[in-house]
Write a protein that holds these residues in place. Structure first.
Motif, PDB file in Angstrom:
ATOM      1  N   VAL A 169       1.159  -1.165   0.233  1.00 41.74           N
ATOM      2  CA  VAL A 169       0.046   0.160  -0.527  1.00 41.74           C
ATOM      3  C   VAL A 169       0.609   1.272   0.257  1.00 41.74           C
ATOM      4  CG1 VAL A 169      -1.535   0.991   1.466  1.00 41.74           C
ATOM      5  CG2 VAL A 169      -1.863  -1.485   1.437  1.00 41.74           C
ATOM      6  N   GLN A 170       2.322   1.398   0.793  1.00 39.98           N
ATOM      7  CA  GLN A 170       3.032   2.544   0.599  1.00 39.98           C
ATOM      8  C   GLN A 170       2.998   2.930  -0.681  1.00 39.98           C
ATOM      9  OE1 GLN A 170       5.398   1.511   4.199  1.00 39.98           O
ATOM     10  NE2 GLN A 170       4.473   2.855   5.398  1.00 39.98           N
ATOM     11  N   ALA A 171       4.274   1.626  -0.898  1.00 39.63           N
ATOM     12  CA  ALA A 171       4.956   1.235  -2.340  1.00 39.63           C
ATOM     13  C   ALA A 171       3.865   1.856  -3.206  1.00 39.63           C
ATOM     14  CB  ALA A 171       5.179   0.311  -3.119  1.00 39.63           C
ATOM     15  N   SER A 172       2.498   2.367  -3.566  1.00 35.90           N
ATOM     16  CA  SER A 172       1.839   2.788  -4.382  1.00 35.90           C
ATOM     17  C   SER A 172       1.954   4.218  -4.371  1.00 35.90           C
ATOM     18  CB  SER A 172       0.503   2.228  -4.352  1.00 35.90           C
ATOM     19  OG  SER A 172      -0.199   2.586  -3.266  1.00 35.90           O
ATOM     20  N   HIS A 173       1.765   4.808  -3.043  1.00 38.73           N
ATOM     21  CA  HIS A 173       1.697   6.002  -3.598  1.00 38.73           C
ATOM     22  C   HIS A 173       3.164   6.993  -3.996  1.00 38.73           C
ATOM     23  CE1 HIS A 173      -1.087   7.017  -0.781  1.00 38.73           C
ATOM     24  NE2 HIS A 173      -1.511   5.623  -0.364  1.00 38.73           N
ATOM     25  N   LEU A 174       4.166   5.844  -4.249  1.00 36.93           N
ATOM     26  CA  LEU A 174       5.823   6.814  -4.037  1.00 36.93           C
ATOM     27  C   LEU A 174       5.600   7.024  -6.317  1.00 36.93           C
ATOM     28  CD1 LEU A 174       8.142   4.147  -2.034  1.00 36.93           C
ATOM     29  CD2 LEU A 174       7.427   5.916  -1.817  1.00 36.93           C
ATOM     30  N   ASN A 175       6.698   7.548  -6.677  1.00 39.57           N
ATOM     31  CA  ASN A 175       6.520   7.464  -8.094  1.00 39.57           C
ATOM     32  C   ASN A 175       6.331   6.585  -8.962  1.00 39.57           C
ATOM     33  OD1 ASN A 175       6.690  10.118  -7.208  1.00 39.57           O
ATOM     34  ND2 ASN A 175       8.871  10.164  -6.772  1.00 39.57           N
ATOM     35  N   THR A 176       5.927   6.838  -9.659  1.00 35.00           N
ATOM     36  CA  THR A 176       5.441   5.653 -10.571  1.00 35.00           C
ATOM     37  C   THR A 176       5.909   6.126 -12.151  1.00 35.00           C
ATOM     38  OG1 THR A 176       3.760   6.174 -11.636  1.00 35.00           O
ATOM     39  CG2 THR A 176       3.967   4.660  -9.968  1.00 35.00           C
ATOM     40  N   ASP A 177       6.685   7.486 -12.150  1.00 34.73           N
ATOM     41  CA  ASP A 177       7.295   7.680 -13.704  1.00 34.73           C
ATOM     42  C   ASP A 177       8.640   7.876 -13.295  1.00 34.73           C
ATOM     43  OD1 ASP A 177       4.953   9.281 -13.732  1.00 34.73           O
ATOM     44  OD2 ASP A 177       6.349   9.757 -13.044  1.00 34.73           O
ATOM     45  N   GLU A 178       9.773   8.903 -13.999  1.00 32.80           N
ATOM     46  CA  GLU A 178      10.463   9.813 -13.932  1.00 32.80           C
ATOM     47  C   GLU A 178      10.241  10.780 -13.681  1.00 32.80           C
ATOM     48  OE1 GLU A 178      13.054   9.061 -17.194  1.00 32.80           O
ATOM     49  OE2 GLU A 178      13.914   6.906 -17.283  1.00 32.80           O
ATOM     50  N   ASN A 179       9.057  11.629 -14.130  1.00 33.50           N
ATOM     51  CA  ASN A 179       9.050  12.455 -13.963  1.00 33.50           C
ATOM     52  C   ASN A 179       8.436  13.279 -12.107  1.00 33.50           C
ATOM     53  OD1 ASN A 179       9.105  14.171 -16.293  1.00 33.50           O
ATOM     54  ND2 ASN A 179       7.205  13.348 -16.600  1.00 33.50           N
ATOM     55  N   GLN A 180       7.937  12.087 -11.721  1.00 30.77           N
ATOM     56  CA  GLN A 180       7.761  11.904 -10.027  1.00 30.77           C
ATOM     57  C   GLN A 180       7.204  13.387  -9.649  1.00 30.77           C
ATOM     58  OE1 GLN A 180      11.788  10.970  -7.406  1.00 30.77           O
ATOM     59  NE2 GLN A 180      11.183   9.007  -9.329  1.00 30.77           N
ATOM     60  N   THR A 181       5.606  12.766 -10.283  1.00 27.87           N
ATOM     61  CA  THR A 181       4.826  13.425  -9.383  1.00 27.87           C
ATOM     62  C   THR A 181       3.868  12.819  -7.789  1.00 27.87           C
ATOM     63  OG1 THR A 181       3.497  13.821 -11.198  1.00 27.87           O
ATOM     64  CG2 THR A 181       2.681  14.753  -9.526  1.00 27.87           C
ATOM     65  N   ILE A 182       4.567  13.735  -6.650  1.00 28.04           N
ATOM     66  CA  ILE A 182       4.778  13.201  -5.334  1.00 28.04           C
ATOM     67  C   ILE A 182       3.626  13.589  -4.925  1.00 28.04           C
ATOM     68  CG2 ILE A 182       5.936  13.793  -2.981  1.00 28.04           C
ATOM     69  CD1 ILE A 182       7.468  12.246  -4.970  1.00 28.04           C
ATOM     70  N   THR A 183       2.597  12.165  -4.710  1.00 23.03           N
ATOM     71  CA  THR A 183       1.278  11.988  -3.435  1.00 23.03           C
ATOM     72  C   THR A 183       1.352  12.407  -2.613  1.00 23.03           C
ATOM     73  OG1 THR A 183       1.035  10.436  -4.217  1.00 23.03           O
ATOM     74  CG2 THR A 183       0.288  11.897  -5.739  1.00 23.03           C
ATOM     75  N   ASP A 184       2.770  12.054  -1.595  1.00 23.94           N
ATOM     76  CA  ASP A 184       2.818  11.916  -0.125  1.00 23.94           C
ATOM     77  C   ASP A 184       4.093  12.504  -0.197  1.00 23.94           C
ATOM     78  OD1 ASP A 184       2.965   9.987   2.079  1.00 23.94           O
ATOM     79  OD2 ASP A 184       4.008   8.688   1.307  1.00 23.94           O
ATOM     80  N   CYS A 185       3.501  13.675  -0.242  1.00 29.32           N
ATOM     81  CA  CYS A 185       3.695  14.992   0.777  1.00 29.32           C
ATOM     82  C   CYS A 185       2.635  15.710   1.427  1.00 29.32           C
ATOM     83  CB  CYS A 185       4.604  16.377  -0.727  1.00 29.32           C
ATOM     84  SG  CYS A 185       5.748  15.861  -1.088  1.00 29.32           S
ATOM     85  N   GLY A 186       3.662  15.939   2.583  1.00 28.16           N
ATOM     86  CA  GLY A 186       2.915  17.110   3.781  1.00 28.16           C
ATOM     87  C   GLY A 186       3.530  17.864   4.372  1.00 28.16           C
ATOM     88  N   GLU A 187       3.342  18.450   5.261  1.00 24.88           N
ATOM     89  CA  GLU A 187       4.162  19.091   6.133  1.00 24.88           C
ATOM     90  C   GLU A 187       5.188  18.746   7.108  1.00 24.88           C
ATOM     91  OE1 GLU A 187       3.888  23.502   9.476  1.00 24.88           O
ATOM     92  OE2 GLU A 187       2.116  22.976   7.258  1.00 24.88           O
ATOM     93  N   LEU A 188       6.202  18.958   7.366  1.00 24.45           N
ATOM     94  CA  LEU A 188       6.920  18.754   8.838  1.00 24.45           C
ATOM     95  C   LEU A 188       6.606  18.848  10.281  1.00 24.45           C
ATOM     96  CD1 LEU A 188      10.053  16.717   8.709  1.00 24.45           C
ATOM     97  CD2 LEU A 188      10.759  19.264   9.630  1.00 24.45           C
ATOM     98  N   LEU A 189       6.027  17.086  10.980  1.00 29.22           N
ATOM     99  CA  LEU A 189       5.615  17.092  12.030  1.00 29.22           C
ATOM    100  C   LEU A 189       6.951  16.951  12.423  1.00 29.22           C
ATOM    101  CD1 LEU A 189       2.829  14.669  10.932  1.00 29.22           C
ATOM    102  CD2 LEU A 189       3.053  17.136  10.638  1.00 29.22           C
ATOM    103  N   SER A 190       7.866  15.797  12.712  1.00 34.14           N
ATOM    104  CA  SER A 190       8.900  15.622  13.491  1.00 34.14           C
ATOM    105  C   SER A 190      10.107  15.679  13.239  1.00 34.14           C
ATOM    106  CB  SER A 190       8.273  14.705  14.022  1.00 34.14           C
ATOM    107  OG  SER A 190       8.568  13.662  13.817  1.00 34.14           O
TER     108      SER A 190
END
Length: 450
Positions: A169-190
């Motif tokens: 499930v976690q891997a599905s959130h990572l980039n699947t192409d070289e252009n790398q459109t990141i979806t697993d992003c957010g604000e730094l928590l710690s």
């Protein structure tokens, strides 16, 4: 006749005396009736003989005196030479003792470095072991657990199956192409505690750059390759390549590259098979191709301050700081127009041209360092306080900034370089001879948890 005899008697004399041997001698002397003096007779020859003997005696005495004085000088010189020889022997003994002590200390240092490398490797191995998954009402949530936790029991088949599903499930959130459109992003928590990987062993390692490429290209170098630049020096050009973290911890580079232009300070970064850095005493940016080992691009960063105009608070000519995150290559700097406030520019990784820039209200010389995560700039309040904070965040997506207070540790009290590696999901730092990493936790977009 009698008259003549009487006169002769008056003129004759008898003398008795002892010779030098003590024998008695009788001497009968008769004056000559005809000669008043003997022809050629004189006491001068005897006196001359005495004088000759006296002169000879004086010469002998002088020679004896001279010989005594020369002996004294000889003894003094001999004593002086013996003293010098003894002093030299003492110095030689002390030098040999110091050399032996140096060799002993070097052996101890090597042993300590070896043990430190083993401990660092063990810590890295333990840190990378699988973590237990905790169940909540909302489903499975990723949570870190110690390596000794029962969840790490590989004999537990049910746990392994669940772990595989979560990983998928976690891997599905990572980039699947070289252009790398990141979806697993957010604000730094710690930010976690620093993990030590290597300590520099000379003054040239007081500060520098060390990184791994988050997106390597080509077969020559991989994500495991570690890169290092010791930034102390008048002409910094050496780039050290290490096969992996283990060889890096042991201090065994597999290659040393010599850069075509000298490096300015600690603002360099590695991205997609290239080293990006600022040329010394200029605002010129350089892209150096690691595979071909050649200069690939060069461009001046427009209006950027350099060589001490707008550094971070620790100085070090950190006017231009290059950074990489999920969205690409960035430059963190300032200009005279911005009056020392931080300017962020997104750069084209091929040509180094500025694609877009943002001006913040953060004074660059008031923060210790900065880095980019998910298109957001984060600044560290202090480079030397052991317990400080990440104090500002600027979001390039919205053009807004705000104050935050994420705890951050300068364990060794002099952080001169700080960069994010989105491939490892870690911060890399150079802290007073020490090369460390930090685990981070980032909240997903529009969510409150990581």
């Amino acid at each position: 006749m009698l008259s003549s005899q009487s006169q002769a008697t008056d003129r004759a004399s008898l003398r008795r005396s002892n010779d030098s041997a003590g024998r008695c001698h009788y001497t009968f002397t008769v004056a000559s009736p005809e000669e008043s003096s003997c022809p050629g007779g004189s006491v001068k020859p005897e006196m001359d003989g005495v004088m000759s003997r006296v002169i000879l005696l004086e010469a002998l005495v002088s020679q004896l005196l001279a010989g005594a004085d020369g002996g004294t000088r000889t003894r003094v010189e001999s004593n002086t030479e013996e003293g010098l020889q003894e002093a030299y022997a003492q110095v030689t003994r002390e030098r040999n003792q110091l050399q032996q002590e140096k060799e002993r200390l070097n052996k101890q240092l090597q042993e300590q470095q070896r043990r430190l490398g083993e401990l660092s490797q063990e810590a890295e191995s333990l840190r990378q072991k699988p973590c237990k998954q905790t169940h909540t009402s909302g489903g499975a949530q990723h949570d870190s657990r110690p390596a000794s936790d029962p969840a790490n029991d590989f004999k537990n088949g049910a746990y392994q199956e669940m772990k595989a599903e979560v990983t998928k499930v976690q891997a599905s959130h990572l980039n699947t192409d070289e252009n790398q459109t990141i979806t697993d992003c957010g604000e730094l928590l710690s930010v976690g505690d620093p993990v030590l990987h290597r300590k520099a062993d000379s003054i040239t390692g007081k500060y520098g750059v060390w990184l791994q490429d988050p997106e390597p290209l080509g077969p020559h170098y991989t994500k495991k390759t570690v890169w290092r630049i010791d930034a102390v020096g008048k002409d910094v050009r050496q780039l050290f390549a290490f096969e992996d973290m283990d060889q890096f911890s042991r201090g065994f580079p597999m290659k040393v590259l010599v850069l075509p232009e000298p490096v300015e300070s600690t603002g360099a970064t590695i991205y997609r098979g290239s080293l990006y850095y600022q040329r010394k005493r200029s605002r010129s940016l350089i892209r150096y191709n690691l595979t071909s080992e050649s200069l690939a691009s060069r461009l001046e960063l427009p209006h950027a301050g350099f060589h001490g105009q707008y550094p971070y608070s620790w100085g070090g000519y950190t006017d231009i700081d290059l950074a990489v995150d999920e969205q690409g290559l960035w430059a963190i700097y300032s200009t005279s127009k911005a009056k020392g406030a931080v300017v962020i520019a997104q750069l084209d990784p091929e040509s180094l041209a500025v694609k877009q820039s943002w001006e913040t209200n953060i004074r660059k010389n008031t923060v210790g360092n900065a880095f980019m995560v998910c298109g957001r700039l984060y600044t560290v309040a202090s480079y030397t306080a052991p317990n400080t904070t990440i104090n500002y965040v600027f979001d390039t997506a919205t053009g807004t900034q705000r104050a935050v207070a994420v705890p951050f540790k300068n364990k060794y009290r002099y952080t001169s370089m700080l960069d994010f590696n989105h491939g490892q999901r870690k911060l890399y730092a150079w802290d007073n001879f020490h090369m460390v990493t930090y685990d981070i936790r980032v909240g997903r977009a529009n969510q409150g948890s990581s």
